[in-house]
Enzyme design. Sequence first.
Site, PDB file in Angstrom:
ATOM      1  N   LYS A  54       3.358   6.669   4.334  1.00  0.00           N
ATOM      2  CA  LYS A  54       2.940   5.217   3.702  1.00  0.00           C
ATOM      3  C   LYS A  54       1.252   4.896   3.804  1.00  0.00           C
ATOM      4  O   LYS A  54       0.962   4.576   2.904  1.00  0.00           O
ATOM      5  CB  LYS A  54       3.783   3.946   4.431  1.00  0.00           C
ATOM      6  CG  LYS A  54       5.120   4.090   4.081  1.00  0.00           C
ATOM      7  CD  LYS A  54       6.025   2.953   5.067  1.00  0.00           C
ATOM      8  CE  LYS A  54       7.663   3.009   4.508  1.00  0.00           C
ATOM      9  NZ  LYS A  54       8.377   2.498   5.565  1.00  0.00           N
ATOM     10  N   GLN A  98       8.102  -1.500  10.624  1.00  0.00           N
ATOM     11  CA  GLN A  98       9.024  -0.260  10.497  1.00  0.00           C
ATOM     12  C   GLN A  98      10.274  -0.479  11.261  1.00  0.00           C
ATOM     13  O   GLN A  98      10.392  -0.525  12.441  1.00  0.00           O
ATOM     14  CB  GLN A  98       8.494   1.177  10.677  1.00  0.00           C
ATOM     15  CG  GLN A  98       9.161   2.279  10.768  1.00  0.00           C
ATOM     16  CD  GLN A  98       9.318   2.811   9.295  1.00  0.00           C
ATOM     17  OE1 GLN A  98       8.465   2.430   8.435  1.00  0.00           O
ATOM     18  NE2 GLN A  98      10.505   3.227   8.803  1.00  0.00           N
ATOM     19  N   ASP A 121       8.603  -5.761   2.249  1.00  0.00           N
ATOM     20  CA  ASP A 121      10.059  -5.155   2.382  1.00  0.00           C
ATOM     21  C   ASP A 121      11.110  -5.968   1.708  1.00  0.00           C
ATOM     22  O   ASP A 121      12.277  -5.403   1.453  1.00  0.00           O
ATOM     23  CB  ASP A 121      10.383  -4.790   3.855  1.00  0.00           C
ATOM     24  CG  ASP A 121      10.336  -3.485   4.150  1.00  0.00           C
ATOM     25  OD1 ASP A 121      10.271  -2.530   3.066  1.00  0.00           O
ATOM     26  OD2 ASP A 121      10.356  -3.051   5.352  1.00  0.00           O
TER      27      ASP A 121
END
Length: 300
Positions: A54, A98, A121
């Site tokens: 990422k 994460q 997200d």
Amino acid sequence: MAATVIDGKAFAAKVRGQVAEHVTRLKEEQGITPGLAVVLVGEDPASQVYVRSKGKMTVEVGMKSVEHKLDADTSEADLLGIIEQLNSDPSIHGILVQLPLPKHLDEDLVINSIAPEKDVDGFHISNVGLLGTGQKSMVPCTPLGCLMMLRDHHGSLSGMDAVVIGRSNIVGKPMAQLLLGDSCTVTIAHSRTKDLADVVRRADIVVAAVGRPEMVPGDWIKPGATVIDVGINRLDAPEKGEGKTRLVGDVDYESCAAVAGAITPVPGGVGPMTIACLLANTLTACCRANGLAEPDGLTA
Ligand code: NDP
């Protein structure tokens, strides 16, 4: 006739190219650089790989990348403190924590402490509610990537019968909401669904997000249907050498590809689209934060 293979790797590269072009214009015309912060707690090897790639791709599209790597025993208060700092940092437009988090941390509490407008997200309860009511939100990256591929392949999805197998908060449910938003007739199947084969056979679009290797066989697929395989499963592959593994999806690729009209492979289908959509969401968040027009074709 063999199915068209939907090349997620190539499509993701195209999306990242569009993001990079937009970032260049933002820098030149507005003096703004979109920023993405990724927070990793602990040393889960798979999470470390995701975070590394990422960060690399964030820099490649010209964005600012910030990584916070925290010890596995980081306290909830310390983690929330870092998120608070990032929430109030104007150079950061997207924040991603994460998952999974170590057991002593309350995942819902942590995710809901991210400012919703920076929640790239799309897991914050506000974004879930906005998506569910058809309002402008941050959309979870994996379902957004699936939707982009479906729109690219079909144009309009209006009136199509879609079955989503799986009802998780991160894939199945938001996927179903997005398909409904594009006027599909949507069925959500799960582990208690009766006669799953029969349900899937009615679908023009099948999205499999289960986590069970190759569970959908070709004889469940309506001829000509589009099959989107979200599953990522690792199987032993002794034929490749001792200790080697291979990735497979939730659908049995060979038999499904023989019947479907179009299909995403694993690897090289949905997977690459997820990070591309994370970058697209960061760009969208940056444009919204600055009152600028959102990039065309990169949002739901
Ligand atoms: P979850 O484990 O959270 O959800 C799985 C879903 O599948 C559940 O709703 C479950 O039903 C359902 N299910 C389980 N067994 C069956 C069955 N026999 N028949 C029908 N439905 C069943 O998984 P995720 O949604 O997080 O992930 C799904 C897959 O997608 C995984 O392989 C994961 O690795 C992959 N993935 C890929 C991503 C990418 O970037 N490509 C991103 C995220 C996930 P129930 O609710 O009843 O238990």
